[in-house]
Every structure is written in structure tokens, then in C-alpha cells.
Write an enzyme that holds these catalytic residues in place. Structure first.
Site, mmCIF file in Angstrom:
data_model
loop_
_atom_site.group_PDB
_atom_site.id
_atom_site.type_symbol
_atom_site.label_atom_id
_atom_site.label_comp_id
_atom_site.label_asym_id
_atom_site.label_seq_id
_atom_site.Cartn_x
_atom_site.Cartn_y
_atom_site.Cartn_z
ATOM 1 N N HIS A 130 -11.113 -3.154 5.891
ATOM 2 C CA HIS A 130 -10.286 -2.346 6.555
ATOM 3 C C HIS A 130 -9.759 -1.303 7.553
ATOM 4 O O HIS A 130 -8.588 -0.707 7.789
ATOM 5 C CB HIS A 130 -9.169 -1.388 5.194
ATOM 6 C CG HIS A 130 -9.251 -2.730 3.708
ATOM 7 N ND1 HIS A 130 -9.645 -3.843 3.492
ATOM 8 C CD2 HIS A 130 -7.840 -2.941 3.353
ATOM 9 C CE1 HIS A 130 -9.322 -4.426 2.115
ATOM 10 N NE2 HIS A 130 -7.707 -3.880 2.504
ATOM 11 N N PRO B 66 -4.968 -15.214 -0.509
ATOM 12 C CA PRO B 66 -2.777 -14.451 -1.668
ATOM 13 C C PRO B 66 -3.595 -13.585 -2.814
ATOM 14 O O PRO B 66 -2.399 -13.447 -3.938
ATOM 15 C CB PRO B 66 -3.106 -16.373 -1.821
ATOM 16 C CG PRO B 66 -3.316 -16.908 -1.589
ATOM 17 C CD PRO B 66 -5.016 -16.356 -1.384
ATOM 18 N N ASN B 67 -5.021 -13.140 -2.838
ATOM 19 C CA ASN B 67 -5.355 -12.675 -4.623
ATOM 20 C C ASN B 67 -4.846 -13.355 -5.442
ATOM 21 O O ASN B 67 -3.893 -12.879 -5.952
ATOM 22 C CB ASN B 67 -4.622 -11.116 -3.722
ATOM 23 C CG ASN B 67 -5.902 -10.118 -3.540
ATOM 24 O OD1 ASN B 67 -5.420 -10.119 -2.166
ATOM 25 N ND2 ASN B 67 -6.886 -10.913 -3.758
ATOM 26 N N HIS C 45 0.846 -1.424 0.110
ATOM 27 C CA HIS C 45 0.251 -0.411 0.076
ATOM 28 C C HIS C 45 1.048 1.441 -0.190
ATOM 29 O O HIS C 45 1.886 1.714 0.611
ATOM 30 C CB HIS C 45 -0.569 0.124 1.503
ATOM 31 C CG HIS C 45 -1.846 -1.013 1.008
ATOM 32 N ND1 HIS C 45 -3.187 -0.308 1.886
ATOM 33 C CD2 HIS C 45 -2.409 -1.673 0.243
ATOM 34 C CE1 HIS C 45 -3.641 -1.779 1.930
ATOM 35 N NE2 HIS C 45 -3.201 -2.390 0.995
ATOM 36 N N LYS D 98 -4.490 -11.869 5.068
ATOM 37 C CA LYS D 98 -4.522 -11.300 3.387
ATOM 38 C C LYS D 98 -2.595 -11.845 3.460
ATOM 39 O O LYS D 98 -1.068 -11.944 3.990
ATOM 40 C CB LYS D 98 -3.986 -9.788 3.791
ATOM 41 C CG LYS D 98 -3.790 -9.198 1.439
ATOM 42 C CD LYS D 98 -4.624 -10.007 0.793
ATOM 43 C CE LYS D 98 -5.803 -9.359 0.816
ATOM 44 N NZ LYS D 98 -6.592 -9.058 -0.591
ATOM 45 N N ARG E 143 -3.952 4.357 -7.509
ATOM 46 C CA ARG E 143 -3.304 3.465 -6.697
ATOM 47 C C ARG E 143 -1.957 2.126 -7.625
ATOM 48 O O ARG E 143 -2.798 1.863 -8.733
ATOM 49 C CB ARG E 143 -4.444 2.616 -6.242
ATOM 50 C CG ARG E 143 -4.176 0.926 -5.721
ATOM 51 C CD ARG E 143 -4.624 0.468 -4.479
ATOM 52 N NE ARG E 143 -4.364 -1.012 -3.972
ATOM 53 C CZ ARG E 143 -5.048 -1.580 -3.389
ATOM 54 N NH1 ARG E 143 -5.698 -1.058 -3.195
ATOM 55 N NH2 ARG E 143 -4.495 -2.818 -2.282
ATOM 56 N N HIS F 63 -16.303 -8.081 0.632
ATOM 57 C CA HIS F 63 -15.215 -8.095 0.249
ATOM 58 C C HIS F 63 -15.437 -6.448 0.941
ATOM 59 O O HIS F 63 -16.177 -5.872 1.132
ATOM 60 C CB HIS F 63 -15.245 -7.933 -1.100
ATOM 61 C CG HIS F 63 -14.009 -7.119 -1.419
ATOM 62 N ND1 HIS F 63 -13.887 -6.703 -2.129
ATOM 63 C CD2 HIS F 63 -12.755 -7.339 -1.580
ATOM 64 C CE1 HIS F 63 -12.791 -5.783 -3.152
ATOM 65 N NE2 HIS F 63 -11.817 -6.619 -2.182
ATOM 66 N N SER F 64 -13.681 -5.942 1.240
ATOM 67 C CA SER F 64 -13.749 -4.744 0.944
ATOM 68 C C SER F 64 -12.422 -3.924 0.977
ATOM 69 O O SER F 64 -11.361 -4.903 0.464
ATOM 70 C CB SER F 64 -13.663 -4.688 2.430
ATOM 71 O OG SER F 64 -12.091 -3.918 2.937
ATOM 72 N N ASN F 65 -12.105 -2.947 0.359
ATOM 73 C CA ASN F 65 -11.298 -2.111 -0.049
ATOM 74 C C ASN F 65 -10.335 -1.204 1.366
ATOM 75 O O ASN F 65 -11.901 -1.328 1.774
ATOM 76 C CB ASN F 65 -11.392 -1.084 -1.274
ATOM 77 C CG ASN F 65 -11.125 -1.892 -2.803
ATOM 78 O OD1 ASN F 65 -12.458 -1.930 -2.891
ATOM 79 N ND2 ASN F 65 -9.830 -2.694 -2.985
ATOM 80 N N ASN G 121 -13.413 -12.280 -4.535
ATOM 81 C CA ASN G 121 -13.930 -11.087 -5.361
ATOM 82 C C ASN G 121 -13.164 -10.846 -6.668
ATOM 83 O O ASN G 121 -13.483 -9.739 -7.019
ATOM 84 C CB ASN G 121 -13.387 -9.814 -4.097
ATOM 85 C CG ASN G 121 -11.664 -9.968 -4.188
ATOM 86 O OD1 ASN G 121 -11.163 -10.693 -3.128
ATOM 87 N ND2 ASN G 121 -11.575 -9.217 -4.216
#
Lengths: 424, 424
Positions: B351, B224-225, B25, B195, B404, B322-324, B271
Site C-alpha cells: 500500500h 474481491p476480498n 478506508h 482491489k 479500524r 500481502h500488505s496492509n 491472505n
């Protein structure tokens, strides 16, 4: 915004001797009128089935809505699920409200909740001060198309205690074409649906062909109510395929419809094999149908039908609309709902032209150019004529019918009539 | 009830150096704050993505909502669809609003409309005088469960212009367990999500195992995205399978997820591979995932997410959330929505504990026992702190970030960091 009273009034209204796959309509059709009163003085209206099993569920559930907020649809779902007459097998009437798929309970729940939900939404929209369509997400159209719903019919009931309707007999092809002409002259419909499954399939096909000749610019549909075998349905498909906008429930079962679509490639529509979300799921796996005839009365209400429409969009299915014999409250609920659903892309079904009575102060809802216009007053846009309600309730009490039985009615004309399905 | 003004204010807020599959981030996370003013003096709030492409769509569409009714969601959909920055290829911005499946346009539309819809619904609920949850169908729960969202992290940003966060480094397994303990001590979470996809998979698996030992009664998830190959995902599944509530996006693509589920039988959540209704449809055909992490910010709003939830119920999928990185307006929208959806059956992601700033007058939304309580004032229950909004907007203007880019940020620490996915 609390509910202070819920009334369920069964009514009966005059219905013509219309033929269908089961038999023939009885002299009276049944319906329930729902009234929901709120603390703030609003009265919300709903209309749904009036047959004994649904009526019983409505009467049992009604008191349990009192005290809830008219906005709490989830609370109303719980109240209804917890008070169905049949043991709510597979229903988990807790906060998650998981419904066992395609059980009798699921269908009973959907019918009972759907009846109340219209009245709740009518109250909500009145409180907000908006036409119902705005509460449902806003109008994508200001008027909703309906189709001319043709029926084979006898000139008169065998046992009615009132004079015959003005439509006369419609058995022969010229009689059906004349019925279509009269209905189009009266209401301006731009699409035609022929209820079939009542007479010999080739005769019904002949009628459809003659309608196509007489009304070459009207989209046409035929609906044998699953009364044709797969073989018959395939044979008639070959004859009529190029004339049909869609082929509605020609043959029974998801499996039969899937085979028929595979064999003919015709778009198949249904209100018989996809009637629950579980059946929707099964249909997707089989590509059984291509158009779902939605109906908030049995899909669990207007919000659930909006969800169904999104599901149809997602899975590439068309959306049209089914009807049973109904009055003006249902017609306006159907109209507000269809006006808020972008992908209702066909003229909707309605039996409304076959009815002469109603329970609304507005009299009869006008159908002009085949369309019903949205109302612009808060809510559904119709109010109750209490005198008419009382009369039609008296009619319910005196007519002797408590559950529709078109086959038994037909046996009064033809004692050997059976329930065999598919008949042809 | 007409819309008189729509404001879109991009903001940036401090964000810790959290590691993920893409990189790390940046010191500031971006967001857009939506304000919709009505004729009747209400102000509705929304919060969504603040990256340049979404922001551009929001700024372009905003003026076209003015003059519409706050209740006309279909009208707002048309206004947004007609004014996306990318040519709305496949979008038919007419009354039927047919959206081409899974195109960039569909996703851009869903994000832009979703941002406005929350503010519209906030206005609607204020006008009706009800908490948002009631407008959405009523609360099936009074508080919504969230999970402790753990991240591998560095102690400090390489380039922040503000002091380091109090969480310290979390790279080793004891550090992750300590992070979990601190987060649970502070907020009382009853579920844990790690995460992953940032460090060596076996190290991440070790951390998960140690979490399971330290918190034997907390359901555990790892995400693990999609940064693990199918082989790695299968190997880690063997190691962790019995410890996981669900296995979230371990490996890329619907096809990969379908193979992984077939091979392991583990419930897979996503997601990433089911983010549009078209992908939902494809997933059903492949049985690719068993749990959908819904998110009104990218699913096209709260009503669309309710439709998604019904679809999940129909097809037997679970629903989580889900969240950002987000602030309090989003948290309250997530909470009201989750409280109205019966089948949200897992603790939702958030988050929120990682953020220290906010734009609401209420300060920071409390999370107690891992839960956020519904508010009982009309609407979303939060109001705008204009001074904080101004500060965070200044921060947006000065922070130098417009889109981002966690990979570019990671290259400031590790110049050889690449975008390769899956990395492991």
C-alpha cells in the site's frame, strides 16, 4: 566475514561389531570433518558422512564456498547445488534453487549442504559471540535427552586390527538386558532404543519384553530398519504394542507404514520413509507416520531441520532425532539444534557411547543422566584436536574402507548373508 | 546483548478514501512502532498493526521482554504468549509453546510476536554488522518486485481534517486505467493488482479487462476480498480467467475456494483463508488454494514466514506477499524478508504509494522500476525520525480512531451500507 578456506578431512574411527538389518558394522566407521576458516580468524566445524559419494560432493563443492560470506546460506546452497558430482538432475541451481523432489540429487544436495551449514553456523555464532543455540532462536532447554541405543552385537570383529571393545557379546536376551544396564550405569539414560531387524523377530520381541521388565520406567522403542514384512510387523505389534513409546520403521515404504498404522493404531516413527520434504508431503496424504526422526545431516542442515520441525507441528507429527555413528562435533550440533526446537519431545538417538575416539580437544562429550548439556562458549563449543584429526585421517587412509557396506562385512561371518529386505 | 527497553508507540497517518469489500478506508490508518533498545546501545525497529486489540497485547507484553537477550526468539515467544490480553486459551506458555490451532489466541500471539520479532532481528543484524537479509540466510535477489495496488476510490474523505489526495476519484473504468498509468509512471511497477469486491462485479471485471488492454504485458490480479458468492466468483472466473496471473480471495472459506478451484482450475491466492499454520494444513487436504500471500505481521514474524515459505515449496504452493496500509519500517522488513526467500515468485503487494507520511529519517523509501532495493547498512537500514514519530503519535491521539472500521466509515457516505458478506 568472508570464507578464506574450506577443508574437508575424511576420517575413520573404531566402531564395534554392531548388528543391524543390513548386516554388521565394519571395524571402522567413516566421517568427514569440515573446517571453515574466515577472514576474521574464526574456524567453524562440521561433521558428516564420510562415504565416497558424499565425500566426493564435499570435496567438489568446498572450493566454491571460498570468498562467500559465512552468513550467506543461500549462496552456499547455490555453490553446493552447482557442484554436485552427479549431474544435478532436477536441480535448478539458479537464485530460486528449486529442487526436484526426492531425486538422488535432492538427497545428495541435502547431505552436502548440511555438512557445510553446521560449520557456517558455528562461524556465525562465534562471530556474534553466542552459543550456537542462541543463534538458532534461543534455548528452550539447557540439556538435551538422549536414549540408550542398544545393539545386538558380536564379541569381536572378524577382521579388526585392534583389541575388542569392552561390551562383549549381546545376542541373548540376558546379554541385551546387561548391555542396557551397563549403558544406563555409565550414562544415566532414561529411555531405551533397541536396534532390531537383525535376528529372529520373536527373539527380538522377547528381548524388548525383558527390557520392559528390567526397566519398567524407561520408555522403550524398537527399530527393525524396515526389515520386517507387513505381516511380521503386525504380528510383533500385537505382541509389543503396549510396551512401545513408538514403533520405528518396522516395515518398508510409506504404503507399508500407512497400512501398519491403520491396522494397529500404533505411533510409527521413521528416518527411512520420510527423509525428504517430498516424502513428508506424501506421508501427510497417507498418514503413514506419526513421528519424524529428524537429522540435520541428511535434511539439508539445521535451519532446514527447524523448518521440518515447524512442519511437523503444523501437521500434528511428533519430532525425535536420528543418529548414525558419529563423534563430538555432530553430537554438539545435534544438542544445540534440539535445544532450540520446542517440539523435540522425545529423547534423541545417539551412537556416541559406542565410539571411543574423537577429534575434539575437549576429549569426549560427557553424557550425564542421559543428557548432554549445552555449552556456553561461542559457537558449537568444541575445538579441533589436530593431532587426533591427523591420526583418524591416517586411519581412514589405511583402513581400506571407502563406502560403508554392512552386508559385505556380514558375509565375512556368514557367507550366505544376502541383502534381501525385508528379511523377516 | 540484553534488552534494556521496549517502547510501543501507536501512530496514525493520513490514508486516502480507498474502497474495499468492507467499506472505505478512514482518513487515518493506525500502526504501532516498536523500538527495542539493547545494553550495547542498539535500537531495533518494528512496525505492525495499531488497532486497539493488537496494541493492548503489545503494551502488555513489552515490559516482559526487558532483560532477555535480543537473540532469544524462543524466550520472546514465551514472554508474549504469557502476556496476551485475552486469556491465552489453548496456549501452553511453557517451553514447548504448543499453540492451539487457529484460535483467536494463536492469531493474537502471531501478530504480537511478529511485531516484536522484526525489532529483535533488526537489533541482531546491527550487532552482527550485517544487513537484515544476510542474517535471514542471504540475498537471493538485490531488489524486490512490488505490484501497483489499484483501488476504487472517492475523490475525498467525507470527514477528513486535511486536504484531499492528488489521486482523484477512481470509480469508472477509465479512471482506474488512469490510476494505473499514474502509479506506473511514478513507480515503474511491472504488475498490477486491482482491489475489488467494492462495486458491481461486472463493472470490476470490465475494469480488469480494460487494464489488460492498456497494459498487455503487466501480469494482472483481482482481489474481491471474499465478497463474491461462489456463483459470482465462478461467473467472473469465466470472464477473466485467461487474463489473471492469479485470482485472489474471490469467495469466502476454504471450502468455497476449494470448490472454485475445482470448477475453474484457476490458481487461487489467499491472505484470508490460509492465515495460520492450522489453516495451511486444512487447505492442503482440500487443495483450496495454490498461492499463499505471506505476511510476517500476522504469520508470527519473519522466521515463521520463512518456515511457511518452505512449507509452500514442499506442498507445491506459490508464495506471494500481502500488505496492509503501512510505512517504511514494514516495507524494508518485507523487502529484506522477500529477498531471502527463494520461492517468492510474484511481485509483492504494498500500500506504500498510497501513504505520504513516514516515521523514518530516510524520508520515503524509493520504489524504482517497481522494485525496492536492499539496503546495505546493518539491520533493516532505516532509522527513526523522532519528530515525525511524535507528530504521528499526536495524530493517533487526536484522530479519534482506535480500531479500524471501514464499514462504519462507509455508512457516513451510505447510511444503508451493511456488513453483509459476500455482498455480491
Amino acid at each position: 566475514m568472508k570464507i578464506t578456506a574450506v577443508r574437508v578431512t575424511p576420517i575413520a574411527f573404531k566402531d564395534p561389531p554392531l548388528l543391524n538389518a543390513a548386516g554388521i558394522h565394519e571395524p571402522y566407521a567413516l566421517r568427514s570433518i569440515i573446517e571453515i576458516e574466515t577472514q576474521c580468524g574464526r574456524l567453524g566445524l562440521g561433521e558428516s558422512y564420510g562415504d565416497a559419494p558424499v565425500l566426493q560432493d564435499l570435496l567438489l563443492a568446498a572450493p566454491h564456498l571460498v570468498g562467500q560470506s559465512v552468513f550467506d546460506l543461500n549462496g552456499a546452497r547455490r555453490a553446493v547445488a552447482n557442484h554436485l558430482s552427479a549431474p544435478a538432475q532436477g536441480l535448478l541451481p539458479d537464485a530460486t534453487l528449486a529442487l526436484a523432489p526426492s531425486t538422488h540429487s535432492e538427497k545428495a544436495f541435502a547431505k552436502a549442504f548440511g555438512a557445510f551449514e553446521t560449520a557456517l553456523l558455528d562461524c556465525q555464532a562465534q562471530i556474534v559471540g553466542l552459543p550456537l543455540v542462541e543463534l538458532l532462536g534461543g534455548a528452550v532447554r539447557q540439556e538435551v535427552d538422549y536414549s540408550a541405543y542398544l545393539f545386538f552385537k558380536y564379541a569381536k570383529h572378524i577382521d579388526a586390527d585392534y583389541p575388542s571393545d569392552p561390551w562383549g557379546q549381546a545376542i541373548s536376551s540376558p546379554e541385551i538386558v546387561a548391555q542396557a544396564q551397563r549403558m544406563i550405569d555409565l550414562y544415566g539414560f532414561g529411555s531405551i532404543k533397541l536396534k532390531a531387524g537383525a535376528l529372529e523377530p520373536d527373539h527380538e520381541a522377547q528381548c524388548l519384553e525383558d527390557l520392559a521388565k528390567a526397566f519398567p520406567h524407561h520408555p522403550l522403542r524398537i527399530d527393525p530398519n524396515a526389515n520386517w514384512s507387513l505381516t511380521t510387523a503386525e504380528r510383533i505389534a500385537q505382541r509389543l504394542g503396549r510396551l512401545l513409546e513408538y514403533y520405528e520403521d518396522p516395515t518398508p515404504s510409506l504404503e507399508g507404514m500407512a497400512q501398519l498404522h491403520k491396522a494397529t493404531g500404533l505411533p510409527l516413527a521413521t528416518n527411512m520413509v520420510v527423509t525428504t520434504f517430498e516424502e513428508f508431503k506424501r506421508s501427510i496424504a497417507m498418514n503413514a507416520v506419526q513421528i519424524v526422526l529428524c537429522d540435520h545431516h541428511f535434511w539439508g542442515g539445521i535451519r532446514a531441520t527447524q523448518e521440518l520441525a515447524r512442519m511437523c507441528e503444523t501437521f500434528g507429527l511428533g519430532v525425535s532425532m536420528h543418529s548414525n555413528s558419529h563423534l563430538g562435533i555432530s553430537l554438539m550440533a545435534m544438542t544445540h539444534m534440539a535445544a532450540a526446537i520446542p517440539n523435540v519431545a522425545y529423547a534423541c538417538d545417539t551412537h556416541y557411547p559406542w565410539q571411543v575416539e574423537d577429534v575434539i580437544e575437549q576429549g569426549r562429550v560427557p553424557i550425564v543422566n542421559g543428557k548432554v548439556r549445552l555449552t556456553h562458549t561461542p559457537g558449537l563449543g568444541v575445538t579441533l584436536d589436530r593431532e587426533k584429526l591427523r591420526e583418524l585421517h591416517e586411519q581412514f587412509l589405511s583402513c581400506g574402507i571407502t563406502s560403508r557396506n554392512d552386508a559385505a562385512q556380514m558375509r565375512k561371518y556368514h557367507p550366505n548373508h544376502t541383502n534381501k529386505k525385508p528379511r523377516f
